[in-house]
Structure formats: C-alpha cells, structure tokens
Design a protein around this motif. Structure first.
Motif, PDB file in Angstrom:
ATOM      1  N   ASP A   1       0.816  -1.218   0.000  1.00  0.00           N
ATOM      2  CA  ASP A   1       0.000   0.000   0.000  1.00  0.00           C
ATOM      3  C   ASP A   1       0.848   1.265   0.000  1.00  0.00           C
ATOM      4  N   VAL A   2       2.132   1.136   0.247  1.00  0.00           N
ATOM      5  CA  VAL A   2       3.003   2.297   0.376  1.00  0.00           C
ATOM      6  C   VAL A   2       3.153   3.009  -0.965  1.00  0.00           C
ATOM      7  N   ARG A   3       3.102   4.351  -0.911  1.00  0.00           N
ATOM      8  CA  ARG A   3       3.288   5.150  -2.129  1.00  0.00           C
ATOM      9  C   ARG A   3       4.564   5.980  -1.995  1.00  0.00           C
ATOM     10  N   PHE A   4       5.313   6.086  -3.087  1.00  0.00           N
ATOM     11  CA  PHE A   4       6.522   6.899  -3.131  1.00  0.00           C
ATOM     12  C   PHE A   4       6.219   8.128  -3.991  1.00  0.00           C
ATOM     13  N   LEU A   5       6.223   9.296  -3.371  1.00  0.00           N
ATOM     14  CA  LEU A   5       5.792  10.523  -4.039  1.00  0.00           C
ATOM     15  C   LEU A   5       6.955  11.510  -4.122  1.00  0.00           C
ATOM     16  N   PRO A   6       7.373  11.904  -5.329  1.00  0.00           N
ATOM     17  CA  PRO A   6       8.434  12.899  -5.458  1.00  0.00           C
ATOM     18  C   PRO A   6       7.993  14.225  -4.839  1.00  0.00           C
ATOM     19  N   ALA A   7       8.911  14.877  -4.143  1.00  0.00           N
ATOM     20  CA  ALA A   7       8.675  16.213  -3.586  1.00  0.00           C
ATOM     21  C   ALA A   7       9.771  17.120  -4.123  1.00  0.00           C
ATOM     22  N   GLY A   8       9.643  17.532  -5.377  1.00  0.00           N
ATOM     23  CA  GLY A   8      10.718  18.250  -6.040  1.00  0.00           C
ATOM     24  C   GLY A   8      11.817  17.291  -6.438  1.00  0.00           C
ATOM     25  N   ASP A   9      13.030  17.814  -6.648  1.00  0.00           N
ATOM     26  CA  ASP A   9      14.128  16.951  -7.071  1.00  0.00           C
ATOM     27  C   ASP A   9      15.122  16.662  -5.958  1.00  0.00           C
ATOM     28  N   THR A  10      14.734  16.988  -4.699  1.00  0.00           N
ATOM     29  CA  THR A  10      15.636  16.729  -3.588  1.00  0.00           C
ATOM     30  C   THR A  10      14.953  16.018  -2.420  1.00  0.00           C
ATOM     31  N   ALA A  11      13.731  15.572  -2.619  1.00  0.00           N
ATOM     32  CA  ALA A  11      13.029  14.898  -1.523  1.00  0.00           C
ATOM     33  C   ALA A  11      12.010  13.910  -2.068  1.00  0.00           C
ATOM     34  N   MET A  12      11.719  12.896  -1.265  1.00  0.00           N
ATOM     35  CA  MET A  12      10.712  11.896  -1.606  1.00  0.00           C
ATOM     36  C   MET A  12       9.863  11.626  -0.367  1.00  0.00           C
ATOM     37  N   VAL A  13       8.568  11.515  -0.567  1.00  0.00           N
ATOM     38  CA  VAL A  13       7.652  11.218   0.535  1.00  0.00           C
ATOM     39  C   VAL A  13       7.214   9.764   0.425  1.00  0.00           C
ATOM     40  N   VAL A  14       7.429   9.021   1.501  1.00  0.00           N
ATOM     41  CA  VAL A  14       6.968   7.631   1.580  1.00  0.00           C
ATOM     42  C   VAL A  14       5.671   7.650   2.379  1.00  0.00           C
ATOM     43  N   GLU A  15       4.550   7.417   1.709  1.00  0.00           N
ATOM     44  CA  GLU A  15       3.229   7.565   2.313  1.00  0.00           C
ATOM     45  C   GLU A  15       2.646   6.200   2.666  1.00  0.00           C
ATOM     46  N   PHE A  16       2.250   6.043   3.936  1.00  0.00           N
ATOM     47  CA  PHE A  16       1.748   4.764   4.422  1.00  0.00           C
ATOM     48  C   PHE A  16       0.226   4.710   4.524  1.00  0.00           C
ATOM     49  N   GLY A  17      -0.457   5.840   4.487  1.00  0.00           N
ATOM     50  CA  GLY A  17      -1.904   5.839   4.644  1.00  0.00           C
ATOM     51  C   GLY A  17      -2.454   7.249   4.577  1.00  0.00           C
ATOM     52  N   ASP A  18      -3.733   7.389   4.966  1.00  0.00           N
ATOM     53  CA  ASP A  18      -4.402   8.687   4.833  1.00  0.00           C
ATOM     54  C   ASP A  18      -5.116   9.099   6.107  1.00  0.00           C
TER      55      ASP A  18
END
Length: 250
Positions: A12-29
């Motif tokens: 279920d984990v989502r990997f979301l780019p946050a610009g070109d220097t960060a990534m958000v690993v999202e586990f839920g809502d």
C-alpha cells in the motif's frame, strides 16, 4: 477477518516525489498509531542503513519525507533502496523516551479550562484527571520548532479548534484540539484550547538537541501547583532543573 501480513501492508506504500531533492513515503491517509509505528520504523532503518546521498528524514502522522542530494543518488534509485528497507527481514529497533512533564492547571495558567469543561459537560477536575491520566504519543514535530503533536486525547475531551484564534499564545501553554494535545514551545499564534501550562522549556537553540521531544516519544503530564510551577520555572531558567524521562522501546 484475516489479518494482513506486513508484506501486504507494504504494497500500500506510495513513493511521491517532492521536487528533485526529496521523496515522501506515504503509508496511509489517517492519524493512526499503527501507521505512526511504520513511519518511525522506516526512519530508524534508514538511519541505520546510512544510504549514500540521504540527508535527513522527517516523520509525519502518516508519511516519512526523505531529503537527499540528487548529485549522489537519483529518485528512482532511492525508491528501490527504500523498498528494500520496507521488505527487509531485519527490523531496526526504534527507541523513544517517556517524559513526565509538570503542568499547572490552575485558573491563572489555564485560560480555557473552564470553557472546555462546560462544552464537554465535565467538571474542570474531570478534564484535568483525563488529561493527566493519558499517556500521549508524539506523532510528529512541526508548526514551530519543537511543537509536539500528541495523541490520542480521550474521546470525551475532543473539541474543534477555537473559532477565534489567539494572536499570541505564551510559551509553555498546554492545548487541546480535535483528538490531539500539544505544548507551545515558543510564543506564537494559535487556535487550540489552553487548559494548562508547563514551566519546562521545550525548545532551546543553545542545547545540543534544541527540541526536547522527538517523534515516537511518550508524554505524561503531572499536575503541579502555581507555587511549584514558579519554582520549576526558575530552576529551568538557570539550568538546574532536569525533566524526568526514561528510555523505552517502541
């Protein structure tokens, strides 16, 4: 109903780019202790792995932001490495501290306590008893430096934010809103209900670790009188007061 395995949850984990220097690993809502545990566990694994190019990680209620140097690692490679940490068998242990925080709930230090009691149908003593009887979990630090978002407030104390936010909330104010409680580490605007005050300094830029609390820590509030509050405040100001805490496993 069959409980889902950790591997199924990881899908279920989502990997979301946050610009070109960060990534958000999202586990839920949602705000959830189980999600917080997964966020903090990944953060601990990431620190233990010391991946090239990773600068820092910042936990939130339901996600972990990973800052990285794009000259050392690209987003796609980092995502693969983070997936490996999620699926790895060896779990890095997460450590936390249990803090016992003095809190004055007398009227002079709790401007909204009587209103909270009226709106919840409780006495002020019952509000204080519920608040001090709860061990709170720090989900994240944010808003201003050192501000701890702590859950989970007893259902009987859940209230929406104030309709008229204050321009200035004094440092040390203990507040509640929704199902959370918090402490204002510095004077700032705020729209939460102020039910007490602590004399302890939560943020000091001169300390080796400026923010006293960290994500995953636990907090219990211990009631003190107004005179005890002043004694602790003076001791905190001259550096002679040490807040009680114990190391605990997550």
């Amino acid at each position: 109903m069959t409980e889902r395995t950790d591997k199924e949850k990881d899908m279920d984990v989502r990997f979301l780019p946050a610009g070109d220097t960060a990534m958000v690993v999202e586990f839920g809502d949602r705000i959830d202790r189980a999600l917080s545990t997964r966020v903090l566990a990944l953060g601990a694994k990431l620190r233990a792995a010391s991946l090239p190019g990773v600068i820092e990680s910042v936990p939130t209620y339901r996600s972990l932001m990973v800052r990285y140097d794009p000259l050392q690692v690209d987003g796609a490679s980092l995502e693969r490495q983070l997936e490996g940490l999620l699926h790895g068998d060896a779990a890095a242990g997460t450590e936390a501290r249990l803090w016992h925080v003095p809190a004055c709930y007398e009227a002079s230090h709790a401007p909204d306590l009587a209103d909270v009691a009226q709106r919840t149908g409780l006495t002020t003593q019952e509000v204080v008893a519920m608040h001090t009887g709860t061990q709170f979990h720090i989900y994240m630090i944010g808003f201003v430096p050192g501000y701890p978002y702590m859950g989970d407030l007893p259902a009987a104390l859940v209230l929406p934010r104030r309709a008229d936010p204050r321009v200035r909330v004094p440092a040390g104010s203990i507040a509640i809103a929704s199902n959370m409680t918090a402490i204002y580490p510095i004077e700032s605007p705020g729209g939460w209900h102020l039910i007490g005050t602590t004399p302890v300094r939560l943020f000091d830029a001169q300390r080796e670790r400026p923010a006293l609390f960290g994500p995953g820590d636990k907090v219990r509030f211990e009631p003190v009188s107004a005179s005890e509050f002043e004694d602790i405040r003076r001791a905190s100001a001259d550096g002679s007061y040490v807040l009680s805490s114990w190391s605990i496993a997550q």
